[in-house]
Each structure stands twice: as structure tokens, then as C-alpha cells.
Design a protein around this motif. Structure first.
Motif, PDB file in Angstrom:
ATOM      1  N   ASN A 173       0.810  -1.219   0.000  1.00  0.00           N
ATOM      2  CA  ASN A 173       0.000   0.000   0.000  1.00  0.00           C
ATOM      3  C   ASN A 173       0.837   1.261   0.000  1.00  0.00           C
ATOM      4  O   ASN A 173       0.413   2.310  -0.466  1.00  0.00           O
ATOM      5  CB  ASN A 173      -0.913   0.009   1.224  1.00  0.00           C
ATOM      6  CG  ASN A 173      -2.285  -0.474   0.863  1.00  0.00           C
ATOM      7  OD1 ASN A 173      -2.662  -0.466  -0.307  1.00  0.00           O
ATOM      8  ND2 ASN A 173      -3.031  -0.913   1.861  1.00  0.00           N
ATOM      9  N   LYS A 211      -2.664   8.649   4.561  1.00  0.00           N
ATOM     10  CA  LYS A 211      -3.604   8.353   3.476  1.00  0.00           C
ATOM     11  C   LYS A 211      -3.541   9.401   2.385  1.00  0.00           C
ATOM     12  O   LYS A 211      -3.814   9.131   1.236  1.00  0.00           O
ATOM     13  CB  LYS A 211      -5.031   8.290   4.035  1.00  0.00           C
ATOM     14  CG  LYS A 211      -5.352   6.956   4.658  1.00  0.00           C
ATOM     15  CD  LYS A 211      -6.753   6.977   5.213  1.00  0.00           C
ATOM     16  CE  LYS A 211      -6.998   5.706   6.008  1.00  0.00           C
ATOM     17  NZ  LYS A 211      -8.274   5.786   6.735  1.00  0.00           N
TER      18      LYS A 211
ATOM     19  N   ASN B  80     -11.854   3.896  -2.379  1.00  0.00           N
ATOM     20  CA  ASN B  80     -11.107   2.653  -2.175  1.00  0.00           C
ATOM     21  C   ASN B  80      -9.846   2.865  -1.340  1.00  0.00           C
ATOM     22  O   ASN B  80      -9.530   2.069  -0.470  1.00  0.00           O
ATOM     23  CB  ASN B  80     -10.720   2.051  -3.527  1.00  0.00           C
ATOM     24  CG  ASN B  80     -11.889   1.344  -4.177  1.00  0.00           C
ATOM     25  OD1 ASN B  80     -12.339   0.312  -3.696  1.00  0.00           O
ATOM     26  ND2 ASN B  80     -12.409   1.913  -5.241  1.00  0.00           N
ATOM     27  N   GLU B  81      -9.118   3.932  -1.650  1.00  0.00           N
ATOM     28  CA  GLU B  81      -7.815   4.176  -1.028  1.00  0.00           C
ATOM     29  C   GLU B  81      -7.925   4.683   0.404  1.00  0.00           C
ATOM     30  O   GLU B  81      -7.234   4.218   1.295  1.00  0.00           O
ATOM     31  CB  GLU B  81      -7.061   5.234  -1.846  1.00  0.00           C
ATOM     32  CG  GLU B  81      -6.235   4.701  -2.961  1.00  0.00           C
ATOM     33  CD  GLU B  81      -4.879   4.229  -2.479  1.00  0.00           C
ATOM     34  OE1 GLU B  81      -4.706   3.008  -2.464  1.00  0.00           O
ATOM     35  OE2 GLU B  81      -4.032   5.048  -2.133  1.00  0.00           O
ATOM     36  N   ASN B  82      -8.782   5.692   0.585  1.00  0.00           N
ATOM     37  CA  ASN B  82      -8.735   6.445   1.837  1.00  0.00           C
ATOM     38  C   ASN B  82      -9.857   6.113   2.807  1.00  0.00           C
ATOM     39  O   ASN B  82      -9.707   6.276   4.004  1.00  0.00           O
ATOM     40  CB  ASN B  82      -8.804   7.947   1.547  1.00  0.00           C
ATOM     41  CG  ASN B  82      -7.672   8.399   0.653  1.00  0.00           C
ATOM     42  OD1 ASN B  82      -6.667   7.701   0.535  1.00  0.00           O
ATOM     43  ND2 ASN B  82      -7.830   9.528   0.025  1.00  0.00           N
ATOM     44  N   GLU B  85     -10.674   1.429   2.242  1.00  0.00           N
ATOM     45  CA  GLU B  85      -9.415   0.677   2.224  1.00  0.00           C
ATOM     46  C   GLU B  85      -9.618  -0.731   1.662  1.00  0.00           C
ATOM     47  O   GLU B  85      -9.344  -1.737   2.307  1.00  0.00           O
ATOM     48  CB  GLU B  85      -8.808   0.633   3.628  1.00  0.00           C
ATOM     49  CG  GLU B  85      -8.508   2.013   4.164  1.00  0.00           C
ATOM     50  CD  GLU B  85      -7.980   2.011   5.579  1.00  0.00           C
ATOM     51  OE1 GLU B  85      -6.773   1.822   5.743  1.00  0.00           O
ATOM     52  OE2 GLU B  85      -8.780   2.170   6.509  1.00  0.00           O
ATOM     53  N   HIS B 123     -15.668  -2.415   6.170  1.00  0.00           N
ATOM     54  CA  HIS B 123     -14.371  -1.864   6.579  1.00  0.00           C
ATOM     55  C   HIS B 123     -13.781  -2.672   7.733  1.00  0.00           C
ATOM     56  O   HIS B 123     -13.126  -2.138   8.632  1.00  0.00           O
ATOM     57  CB  HIS B 123     -14.565  -0.382   6.974  1.00  0.00           C
ATOM     58  CG  HIS B 123     -13.281   0.376   7.114  1.00  0.00           C
ATOM     59  ND1 HIS B 123     -12.989   1.146   8.216  1.00  0.00           N
ATOM     60  CD2 HIS B 123     -12.196   0.477   6.311  1.00  0.00           C
ATOM     61  CE1 HIS B 123     -11.791   1.696   8.081  1.00  0.00           C
ATOM     62  NE2 HIS B 123     -11.289   1.301   6.927  1.00  0.00           N
TER      63      HIS B 123
END
Lengths: 303, 184
Positions: A173, A211, B80-82, B85, B123
């Protein structure tokens, strides 16, 4: 006989009853899908050069970039911030794999345009691919007036081409690494000893810190014997800060040029170097890219 | 002896018949929307899976987070990323039990209000929830519709203060699906 039969039936019955206790969804069987790796970088540039990312189809990415003068300049020049070179550009995603872009640079009044095609996409699952691979072709036209107008100046002397392969892997990631073998073709060079075709190897990467913040670095190595003029390898480090629709890339670099031919073959000062009087100086400059995306064409399949 | 065999056979068949009374789908629609004066965000997934056991009233739903489509590609990436996840928590799922099963006749056309209780996992956070919906039996298929609300903070989805006015505190979710008999 009777007993055996009873037992057999009991076992059968029990097994039926037991299977009913299993996960219901497992009855559908595992459907194997391909999971494509996304978000290897925050945007489609690492710093000066391209990253493996493409602008999504139907999305317009408006980019404003500045590179300032050397930080070693005194407070009078506000540590280089008084002298900026600027690039304004637009990138657009045509398909999932193909994107195009144009830009205008204040330095040497260069127009640039590129085409980037995604050949391989890193994925796991049904289709396993360890790396992503893209091909980039970039053309630059120098429109600044020729320095010697008496000379027989040809239009072709204004043209530069760059071919680049981007080979990237998102290891986890946080960490992505990328290799960029590059060929810069210059139609006109300063001396007969200068090569028209300059080969370079770029290496870049990012480490996600949070993030929304990532640390980026990019280095282009040009092997000796190709450029005779005063020359330095370009090295840049910076952070990407993402806020909703914007990505801010703030960095320190030793080049003031944002075109491929510029930062690969015409960077002049190292991060640290000694001048003719043997004084240690630094070629570090501050710079930024700001990216703002607009959805021009809505994706299909949302109804 | 014959009687015993008969009883067992009957039970066996019954058990089988019970098992045949399962329904499934692979293309359930799951749509969520976050509405604030600042921004409207919608995500749509058209490939949710579900299996419902009519005999026991048990049901399981599962949806791939990466399968949610957005109008804005960047929203999809950030989702998706932040927020969700998805590389760490690839699915959301609901394992529930119909609590008013005796009111539902699966072999008879009609519309029923269905109450369920179970565990919703988003999540990576599992929570006990009660959800309601309607179930329409028609031509042997089940048409399922459910509206509910989830709070991102309940599922440890943190929203940075910079965009807290852009993302609703309560996200509306609509699930609609047509379940067909599952032949095993």
C-alpha cells in the motif's frame, strides 16, 4: 442388516443437516476475478516525468507547474521564488489504457504533447501480473526565436522527441517503485560531439506517509559521453498532498525545466557543486505541480 | 423394517426439499448516496451476491468494494484508497436471519414486509444490526428491496475535517435484487 441401514441413513441424514449449516454464500462457489492494482501514485507525474498512472477515461486534468530559481539566492530574490519557469498543461484520458496531453512551457517557449499507452496492468487473481508497463511518446517544439537569425535555420531544428517505457510495481500500500528507460532525440545539438540520441535511465518511487500524503523521488541517470556541455543529472524529491479534487506536488529539484529534453539533457547544476572559485554552492530549487481534475464525460454503467 | 426405511427416506427427501428452497443472485444492486449541501456522492455496485435459505430464514449478502462505480473517477479512487481501504477489506457483508419467517410464504405470490437481524461487516468492523425490507414472491423468484442508513463513524471510516462538510454523517443505502431458486 436393519441396523446397518438405519446407521447409513442416519449418517446420510446427519450429513445433510450438517451441510445446511455451512456458509450459504459458499454454495455459489468462488467466482475468480482479476484484481487490478490501482493508485500506485497519486497522479500521473512523479515530479518532472510521468508515473505509471493514467488519467481516467473522460477526465480532464488541468496542471499548473512552477520551477523557481536556486534557493541559494538571497532574500533579495526571495530564495529563488522571484524567477519562475511555468508550464500550463492539460491531460485527458481517452480510454482505460490511452491518454494524451499538451502543455506550454515558459522556458524556451516550448509546446509539448504526449501520448501514453498502458500495455500491462499489475494484477492478482484470475490474471496474475507482477508489474505495470506503459509506453510514452512525447514531442517538444521549441518556439523561441533562433539566437542567430543570419544562419540557415530549419524548422526541424526546433523539434525534440522522447520515447519512454514506464515499468512499475506497487509492492504494498505504501511503496511503489518505477524504472524509466528513456531515449531523448534532439534534432539540433550544440557541438558535433553531442549525441542526437541521448539514452537515460530513470528511477522513481513513492512512499505513502499517510492516506493523503506521499513522499516521491525521481532520478534520471544519463551515462557519460553523450552530452559535452555543462551538465548535471536531475534529481528531485517532494511530497504529494491530495485534497479532494486537487493534488499538490511540492518538491525540491535541480532543474528549472519541465520538458523531457530539458530536465534530462539540459540540467546544469547539481544539488551541491563547487564553482570556479572552489566555493560550495547548491543548485536546489523549489517547485510545485498543481493538478485539478474535471469529469468531462460521465462513465457508463451508472444507471 | 419397511416402515423405518420409509420414514428415513421421507425425512431424507424432506431434507433435500428443504435444501432446494434456496434462492440466490449474483447481480444485486447496491447503491449508496451521501448528500450534503456541498456535494452529492453516489456509488453503485451491480454485482452483489446473496443466498437466502427459505427453510431457515438465513441470508447472506456480499459485495466487492472495488466494484462500486462513481461518476467521478477520483472519488472512486479515494473511496477505495482512503475511506473503505478495499485492498485490506475487499468485501462488505451481511449475515442475517429473518425474524418473522412464519409470515412469509415462499411458495405463494405476494408481497411481505420482512424483518431481519444479523451482523453487518464493513471496513472490517462487524456490527449487530436489524434491517427491514420488502420481499415480493412472483413466479418463483424473490424480489428484494431494502433501504437503510449507515454511519461511517460506526465502521471506523474516518473523514478528515477538511471534507467533513462534503460527506454526510448518514449514508443512505438501497439494496435491490431478484433472487432465483438455487438448484443444488
Amino acid at each position: 442388516m436393519k441396523r446397518i441401514l438405519t446407521l447409513a441413513l442416519a449418517i446420510l441424514f446427519c450429513s445433510q443437516w450438517l451441510s445446511a449449516q455451512d456458509d450459504l454464500l459458499s454454495m455459489l462457489g468462488e467466482e475468480k476475478t482479476t484484481d487490478y492494482v490501482t493508485a500506485s501514485f497519486k497522479t500521473d507525474r512523479i515530479i518532472n516525468g510521468h508515473s505509471i498512472e493514467n488519467t481516467a477515461p473522460g477526465v480532464l486534468d488541468f496542471k499548473i507547474s512552477h520551477r523557481f530559481g536556486p534557493v541559494r539566492q538571497s532574500v533579495y530574490d526571495f530564495f529563488g521564488l522571484d524567477g519562475a519557469t511555468i508550464r500550463i498543461g492539460f491531460d485527458y484520458g481517452i480510454t482505460n489504457r490511452l491518454m494524451v496531453g499538451i502543455g506550454r512551457n515558459s522556458n524556451e517557449k516550448i509546446f509539448d504533447g504526449f501520448l501514453k499507452y498502458r500495455i500491462l496492468r499489475q494484477s492478482t487473481g484470475k490474471r496474475n501480473m507482477p508489474v505495470s508497463l506503459s509506453y510514452l511518446i512525447d514531442g517538444q517544439i521549441k518556439t523561441v526565436k533562433f539566437s542567430d537569425s543570419e544562419r540557415d535555420n530549419k524548422f526541424s531544428s526546433r523539434l525534440f522527441y522522447t520515447h519512454q517505457l514506464l515499468l512499475a510495481r506497487k509492492f504494498n500500500n505504501s511503496l511503489t517503485l518505477q524504472l524509466m528507460p528513456t531515449l531523448v532525440h534532439r534534432n539540433l545539438v550544440a557541438t558535433p560531439e553531442d549525441k542526437n540520441d541521448v539514452l537515460a535511465m530513470g528511477i522513481g518511487g513513492r512512499i505513502k506517509l499517510t492516506k493523503r500524503v506521499a513522499f516521491n523521488a525521481e532520478y534520471y541517470y544519463v551515462p557519460d559521453g553523450q552530452i559535452t556541455t555543462n551538465f548535471a543529472q536531475s534529481l528531485s524529491v517532494g511530497v504529494d498532498i491530495e485534497t479532494g479534487g486537487h493534488v499538490f506536488q511540492l518538491h525540491f529539484t535541480n532543474t528549472n525545466d519541465m520538458t523531457y529534453k530539458g530536465f534530462i539533457t539540459e540540467t546544469q547544476e547539481d544539488w551541491f557543486f563547487k564553482n570556479d572559485e572552489d566555493r560550495l554552492l547548491s543548485g536546489i530549487r523549489f517547485g510545485f505541480n498543481i493538478s485539478r481534475v474535471f469529469t468531462v464525460k460521465k462513465p457508463k454503467g451508472l444507471e | 423394517m419397511k416402515k423405518i426405511i420409509f420414514v428415513f427416506s421421507a425425512l431424507f427427501l424432506l431434507a433435500h426439499a428443504g435444501q432446494a428452497q434456496k434462492f440466490f443472485t449474483r447481480d444485486a444492486k447496491i447503491k449508496f448516496s451521501s448528500e450534503t449541501p456541498m456535494e452529492k456522492i453516489e456509488g453503485l455496485n451491480k454485482s452483489g451476491t446473496c443466498v437466502l435459505d427459505a427453510a431457515t430464514g438465513k441470508m447472506e449478502w456480499k459485495v466487492l468494494i472495488k466494484g462500486f462505480l462513481f461518476e467521478k473517477a477520483l472519488m472512486q479512487e479515494h473511496f477505495n484508497e482512503n475511506y473503505l481501504e478495499s485492498s485490506v477489506y475487499p468485501n462488505a457483508q451481511y449475515k442475517g436471519q429473518i425474524t418473522n419467517l412464519n409470515e412469509v410464504k415462499f411458495n405463494q405470490d405476494g408481497k411481505y414486509n420482512v424483518k431481519t437481524s444479523g451482523k453487518l461487516t464493513i471496513h472490517g468492523v462487524e456490527r449487530d444490526v436489524n434491517m427491514e425490507g420488502t420481499l415480493k414472491v412472483s413466479n418463483g423468484n424473490l424480489e428484494v428491496l431494502s433501504n437503510f442508513v449507515i454511519k461511517p463513524e460506526d465502521y471506523k471510516i474516518t473523514i478528515p475535517s477538511l471534507v467533513k462538510d462534503n460527506i454526510a454523517k448518514e449514508i443512505k443505502v438501497v439494496v435491490s435484487a431478484v433472487l432465483a431458486p438455487l438448484k443444488s
